[in-house]
Design a protein around this motif. Structure first.
Motif, PDB file in Angstrom:
ATOM      1  N   LEU A   1       0.825  -1.196   0.000  1.00  0.00           N
ATOM      2  CA  LEU A   1       0.000   0.000   0.000  1.00  0.00           C
ATOM      3  C   LEU A   1       0.864   1.252   0.000  1.00  0.00           C
ATOM      4  CD1 LEU A   1      -2.620  -0.953   2.716  1.00  0.00           C
ATOM      5  CD2 LEU A   1      -3.041  -0.726   0.281  1.00  0.00           C
ATOM      6  N   PRO A   2       0.393   2.326  -0.657  1.00  0.00           N
ATOM      7  CA  PRO A   2       1.120   3.592  -0.562  1.00  0.00           C
ATOM      8  C   PRO A   2       0.979   4.182   0.832  1.00  0.00           C
ATOM      9  CG  PRO A   2      -0.973   3.901  -1.693  1.00  0.00           C
ATOM     10  CD  PRO A   2      -0.810   2.421  -1.494  1.00  0.00           C
ATOM     11  N   ARG A   3       1.890   5.056   1.204  1.00  0.00           N
ATOM     12  CA  ARG A   3       1.839   5.683   2.517  1.00  0.00           C
ATOM     13  C   ARG A   3       0.852   6.847   2.573  1.00  0.00           C
ATOM     14  NH1 ARG A   3       6.563   4.754   5.798  1.00  0.00           N
ATOM     15  NH2 ARG A   3       6.418   2.533   6.265  1.00  0.00           N
ATOM     16  N   GLU A   4       0.402   7.343   1.392  1.00  0.00           N
ATOM     17  CA  GLU A   4      -0.529   8.468   1.405  1.00  0.00           C
ATOM     18  C   GLU A   4      -1.846   8.043   2.058  1.00  0.00           C
ATOM     19  OE1 GLU A   4       1.047   7.428  -1.339  1.00  0.00           O
ATOM     20  OE2 GLU A   4       2.582   8.987  -1.363  1.00  0.00           O
ATOM     21  N   PRO A   5      -2.433   8.896   2.911  1.00  0.00           N
ATOM     22  CA  PRO A   5      -3.651   8.492   3.616  1.00  0.00           C
ATOM     23  C   PRO A   5      -4.864   8.306   2.721  1.00  0.00           C
ATOM     24  CG  PRO A   5      -2.580  10.349   4.715  1.00  0.00           C
ATOM     25  CD  PRO A   5      -1.917  10.189   3.395  1.00  0.00           C
ATOM     26  N   GLY A   6      -4.941   9.049   1.608  1.00  0.00           N
ATOM     27  CA  GLY A   6      -6.146   9.003   0.790  1.00  0.00           C
ATOM     28  C   GLY A   6      -7.243   9.880   1.381  1.00  0.00           C
ATOM     29  N   PHE A   7      -8.418   9.849   0.753  1.00  0.00           N
ATOM     30  CA  PHE A   7      -9.583  10.601   1.228  1.00  0.00           C
ATOM     31  C   PHE A   7     -10.750   9.634   1.347  1.00  0.00           C
ATOM     32  CE2 PHE A   7     -13.517  12.998   0.479  1.00  0.00           C
ATOM     33  CZ  PHE A   7     -13.429  13.937   1.501  1.00  0.00           C
ATOM     34  N   ALA A   8     -11.387   9.611   2.508  1.00  0.00           N
ATOM     35  CA  ALA A   8     -12.411   8.601   2.805  1.00  0.00           C
ATOM     36  C   ALA A   8     -13.767   9.253   3.052  1.00  0.00           C
ATOM     37  CB  ALA A   8     -12.000   7.788   4.030  1.00  0.00           C
TER      38      ALA A   8
ATOM     39  N   SER B   1     -15.051  19.854   0.495  1.00  0.00           N
ATOM     40  CA  SER B   1     -13.849  19.059   0.204  1.00  0.00           C
ATOM     41  C   SER B   1     -13.643  18.958  -1.308  1.00  0.00           C
ATOM     42  CB  SER B   1     -13.974  17.663   0.825  1.00  0.00           C
ATOM     43  OG  SER B   1     -15.196  17.041   0.472  1.00  0.00           O
ATOM     44  N   LYS B   2     -13.788  20.088  -1.980  1.00  0.00           N
ATOM     45  CA  LYS B   2     -13.650  20.110  -3.438  1.00  0.00           C
ATOM     46  C   LYS B   2     -12.240  19.691  -3.839  1.00  0.00           C
ATOM     47  CE  LYS B   2     -17.145  23.685  -4.264  1.00  0.00           C
ATOM     48  NZ  LYS B   2     -17.396  25.065  -4.746  1.00  0.00           N
ATOM     49  N   GLY B   3     -12.171  18.958  -4.928  1.00  0.00           N
ATOM     50  CA  GLY B   3     -10.879  18.521  -5.436  1.00  0.00           C
ATOM     51  C   GLY B   3     -10.385  17.213  -4.866  1.00  0.00           C
ATOM     52  N   GLN B   4     -11.085  16.672  -3.862  1.00  0.00           N
ATOM     53  CA  GLN B   4     -10.666  15.407  -3.273  1.00  0.00           C
ATOM     54  C   GLN B   4     -11.146  14.236  -4.135  1.00  0.00           C
ATOM     55  OE1 GLN B   4      -8.707  14.932  -0.797  1.00  0.00           O
ATOM     56  NE2 GLN B   4      -8.659  16.926   0.245  1.00  0.00           N
ATOM     57  N   THR B   5     -10.328  13.201  -4.169  1.00  0.00           N
ATOM     58  CA  THR B   5     -10.681  11.948  -4.835  1.00  0.00           C
ATOM     59  C   THR B   5     -10.914  10.884  -3.781  1.00  0.00           C
ATOM     60  OG1 THR B   5      -9.430  12.482  -6.838  1.00  0.00           O
ATOM     61  CG2 THR B   5      -9.901  10.153  -6.425  1.00  0.00           C
ATOM     62  N   VAL B   6     -12.101  10.299  -3.784  1.00  0.00           N
ATOM     63  CA  VAL B   6     -12.465   9.312  -2.776  1.00  0.00           C
ATOM     64  C   VAL B   6     -11.719   8.005  -3.045  1.00  0.00           C
ATOM     65  CG1 VAL B   6     -14.360   7.928  -1.825  1.00  0.00           C
ATOM     66  CG2 VAL B   6     -14.736  10.339  -2.430  1.00  0.00           C
TER      67      VAL B   6
ATOM     68  N   TRP C   1     -18.230  13.625  -5.760  1.00  0.00           N
ATOM     69  CA  TRP C   1     -16.774  13.536  -5.732  1.00  0.00           C
ATOM     70  C   TRP C   1     -16.293  12.705  -6.916  1.00  0.00           C
ATOM     71  CZ3 TRP C   1     -18.878  12.514  -0.610  1.00  0.00           C
ATOM     72  CH2 TRP C   1     -18.516  13.441   0.377  1.00  0.00           C
ATOM     73  N   THR C   2     -15.026  12.813  -7.236  1.00  0.00           N
ATOM     74  CA  THR C   2     -14.379  11.833  -8.101  1.00  0.00           C
ATOM     75  C   THR C   2     -14.045  10.619  -7.249  1.00  0.00           C
ATOM     76  OG1 THR C   2     -13.421  13.547  -9.504  1.00  0.00           O
ATOM     77  CG2 THR C   2     -12.377  11.370  -9.564  1.00  0.00           C
ATOM     78  N   VAL C   3     -14.414   9.447  -7.705  1.00  0.00           N
ATOM     79  CA  VAL C   3     -14.116   8.207  -6.985  1.00  0.00           C
ATOM     80  C   VAL C   3     -12.983   7.501  -7.715  1.00  0.00           C
ATOM     81  CG1 VAL C   3     -15.007   6.002  -6.168  1.00  0.00           C
ATOM     82  CG2 VAL C   3     -16.487   8.022  -6.166  1.00  0.00           C
ATOM     83  N   ALA C   4     -11.929   7.180  -6.983  1.00  0.00           N
ATOM     84  CA  ALA C   4     -10.757   6.554  -7.590  1.00  0.00           C
ATOM     85  C   ALA C   4     -11.104   5.185  -8.154  1.00  0.00           C
ATOM     86  CB  ALA C   4      -9.645   6.413  -6.549  1.00  0.00           C
ATOM     87  N   PRO C   5     -10.528   4.808  -9.288  1.00  0.00           N
ATOM     88  CA  PRO C   5     -10.713   3.442  -9.790  1.00  0.00           C
ATOM     89  C   PRO C   5     -10.268   2.432  -8.731  1.00  0.00           C
ATOM     90  CG  PRO C   5      -9.631   4.818 -11.442  1.00  0.00           C
ATOM     91  CD  PRO C   5      -9.663   5.610 -10.166  1.00  0.00           C
ATOM     92  N   GLY C   6     -11.069   1.414  -8.509  1.00  0.00           N
ATOM     93  CA  GLY C   6     -10.711   0.403  -7.514  1.00  0.00           C
ATOM     94  C   GLY C   6     -10.854   0.855  -6.083  1.00  0.00           C
TER      95      GLY C   6
ATOM     96  N   TRP D   1      -5.947   6.352  10.612  1.00  0.00           N
ATOM     97  CA  TRP D   1      -4.739   6.162  11.418  1.00  0.00           C
ATOM     98  C   TRP D   1      -3.533   6.909  10.853  1.00  0.00           C
ATOM     99  CZ3 TRP D   1      -6.481   0.481  11.025  1.00  0.00           C
ATOM    100  CH2 TRP D   1      -7.491   0.235  11.956  1.00  0.00           C
ATOM    101  N   ARG D   2      -3.543   7.147   9.540  1.00  0.00           N
ATOM    102  CA  ARG D   2      -2.479   7.961   8.936  1.00  0.00           C
ATOM    103  C   ARG D   2      -2.829   9.440   8.947  1.00  0.00           C
ATOM    104  NH1 ARG D   2      -1.154   3.828   3.867  1.00  0.00           N
ATOM    105  NH2 ARG D   2       0.350   2.531   5.005  1.00  0.00           N
ATOM    106  N   TYR D   3      -3.884   9.770   9.633  1.00  0.00           N
ATOM    107  CA  TYR D   3      -4.351  11.138   9.842  1.00  0.00           C
ATOM    108  C   TYR D   3      -4.637  11.847   8.529  1.00  0.00           C
ATOM    109  CZ  TYR D   3      -5.235  15.227  12.737  1.00  0.00           C
ATOM    110  OH  TYR D   3      -5.844  16.278  13.389  1.00  0.00           O
ATOM    111  N   GLY D   4      -5.402  11.153   7.686  1.00  0.00           N
ATOM    112  CA  GLY D   4      -5.873  11.760   6.463  1.00  0.00           C
ATOM    113  C   GLY D   4      -7.177  12.502   6.668  1.00  0.00           C
ATOM    114  N   LEU D   5      -7.740  12.982   5.581  1.00  0.00           N
ATOM    115  CA  LEU D   5      -9.010  13.704   5.616  1.00  0.00           C
ATOM    116  C   LEU D   5     -10.147  12.753   5.272  1.00  0.00           C
ATOM    117  CD1 LEU D   5      -7.918  16.941   3.719  1.00  0.00           C
ATOM    118  CD2 LEU D   5      -8.137  16.627   6.199  1.00  0.00           C
ATOM    119  N   TYR D   6     -11.297  12.990   5.894  1.00  0.00           N
ATOM    120  CA  TYR D   6     -12.453  12.146   5.616  1.00  0.00           C
ATOM    121  C   TYR D   6     -13.732  12.905   5.933  1.00  0.00           C
ATOM    122  CZ  TYR D   6     -11.997  11.272  10.675  1.00  0.00           C
ATOM    123  OH  TYR D   6     -11.863  11.414  12.037  1.00  0.00           O
ATOM    124  N   ALA D   7     -14.766  12.590   5.159  1.00  0.00           N
ATOM    125  CA  ALA D   7     -16.091  13.161   5.379  1.00  0.00           C
ATOM    126  C   ALA D   7     -16.949  12.132   6.090  1.00  0.00           C
ATOM    127  CB  ALA D   7     -16.731  13.537   4.054  1.00  0.00           C
TER     128      ALA D   7
END
Length: 400
Positions: A19-26, A72-77, A106-111, A276-282
């Protein structure tokens, strides 16, 4: 290369790349209704003896999703999680409606990972196939125990036979599966737990959530313990049960990546890693929480907990938000530390330093390291040891 692995003992599991270390957006969706309230549960869950108007609630979810998306404009779920409550009481059409609203806003990431929590007592093959068609690709089953007597004590509405059927259906229908077990139950020995855990690993796909029973204030279990009618393992036995859990899951190919979560490497919960990686989430729905960026920094957002009150608020004002607080940098740093130290990968110290405006106190770090509570993973990462995980609140307090 095959996309399946086999654990020792014969369990077949999905293989995933690192997995990448980036938290992503949830996006977290809270369905607050249950068929019954478990005696250990302090979650925002509610029993209704009349049918819930799911179409009305689905419409309200759609309206609140639009509000959160505007913030949260511009975020990819990268992940969606239907939690509760008991989301498997939702009609597949309700889930599909909410997923359509997420995709429209939102834009939803493939997969993207889309998880739905389900109780074995509310599992039907047709409903599972409906969830899959709606976009759910991961299910998390609230099994909790593989002993009928303990399931009754825990207030569960299913038995072991129903749990096994639900696991089998989930493995047939969904690409990914996790299920929960509770240990440190009344009267449980280390040997009995090891036997149960081995059976669970044989049944598992790629992920298990294994929680120590905690007695929360305000629950029926809390009142029973106060009255001397409920005895749970003492601290020493609880520690032995925890250590047995770590040793056995590691040996069987599902090491802990977080205090209570175990996975084949690469099959960790993407959604929970965002937290847990302290990302952003709605967070949408009654009692949901979120962390979104806004003017001045990161905002802690929470919605009204009572379902019908939340519903009326959304219908009147488009959202049920009751808390909308700008966090200062110190509060953000504390949250990052508390969340990140739950992970076996630990936390990125430069990121913490940017938020806190200072280094971690070297004397506190040295003292905790000397007592085997934390350790460095190179110059820029720090993590709690297994011993430190057991007293994480104290570790965090010392480091702060």
């Amino acid at each position: 290369m095959s996309d399946r692995l086999t654990l020792s003992g014969g369990a077949s599991v999905s293989a995933f790349p690192p997995l990448p270390r980036e938290p992503g957006f949830a996006v977290y969706v809270h369905w607050p209704f249950c068929a019954a309230k478990c005696p250990y549960c302090d979650f925002n869950s509610h029993v209704r003896h009349q049918a819930v108007d799911q179409e009305r609630f689905a419409s309200a979810f759609t309206r609140e999703i639009a509000v959160m998306a505007a913030r949260s404009k511009g975020q990819t779920v990268t992940s969606v999680f239907f939690g509760g409550g008991t989301p498997s009481l939702m009609k597949p059409e309700t889930v599909a409606s909410i997923m359509e609203a997420i995709a429209a806003n939102w834009t939803v990431a493939p997969g993207a990972e889309v998880t739905l929590e389900a109780n074995p007592s509310s599992v039907e093959a047709e409903r599972f196939r409906g969830y899959r068609a709606a976009g759910v690709n991961r299910v998390s089953l609230g099994v909790q125990a593989l002993h009928d007597e303990d399931l009754r004590r825990l207030g569960r509405l299913h038995g072991v036979t129903e749990a096994l059927r639900a696991i089998g259906l989930a493995r047939e229908i969904f690409p990914r599966l996790s299920f929960d077990l509770i240990y440190a139950r009344p009267g449980q020995s280390v040997a009995a737990w090891e036997a149960e855990l081995n059976r669970a690993i044989d049944l598992a796909a790629d992920h298990l959530s294994l929680y120590q029973l905690t007695i929360e204030e305000g629950t029926p279990f809390h009142a029973l313990r106060a009255a001397g009618k409920l005895q749970v393992p003492d601290g020493e036995l609880s520690a032995d049960l925890y250590q047995a859990t770590q040793d056995l899951t590691r040996a069987r190919g599902l090491p802990a990546y977080e205090i209570s979560n175990h996975a084949v490497p690469g099959a960790e919960s993407r959604h929970n890693l965002t937290y847990w990686r302290y990302g952003l989430y709605a967070g949408v729905g009654p009692g949901a929480h979120g962390r979104l960026m806004g003017e001045g920094g990161r905002y802690a957002i929470a919605t009204e907990r009572h379902p019908e009150t939340w519903l009326r608020m959304v219908e009147d004002w488009d959202s049920g938000i009751v808390t909308d607080d700008l966090l200062n940098r110190s509060e953000e740093a504390d949250e990052l530390l508390l969340m990140g130290l739950r992970l076996s990968e630990g936390i990125d110290l430069p990121r913490w330093r940017r938020l806190a405006g200072r280094d971690i106190d070297p004397s506190s770090e040295a003292d905790l390291a000397e007592h085997g509570m934390i350790e460095r993973l190179g110059p820029d990462r720090i993590r709690a040891t297994p011993a430190g995980m057991m007293v994480l609140d104290a570790v965090v307090a010392d480091l702060c």
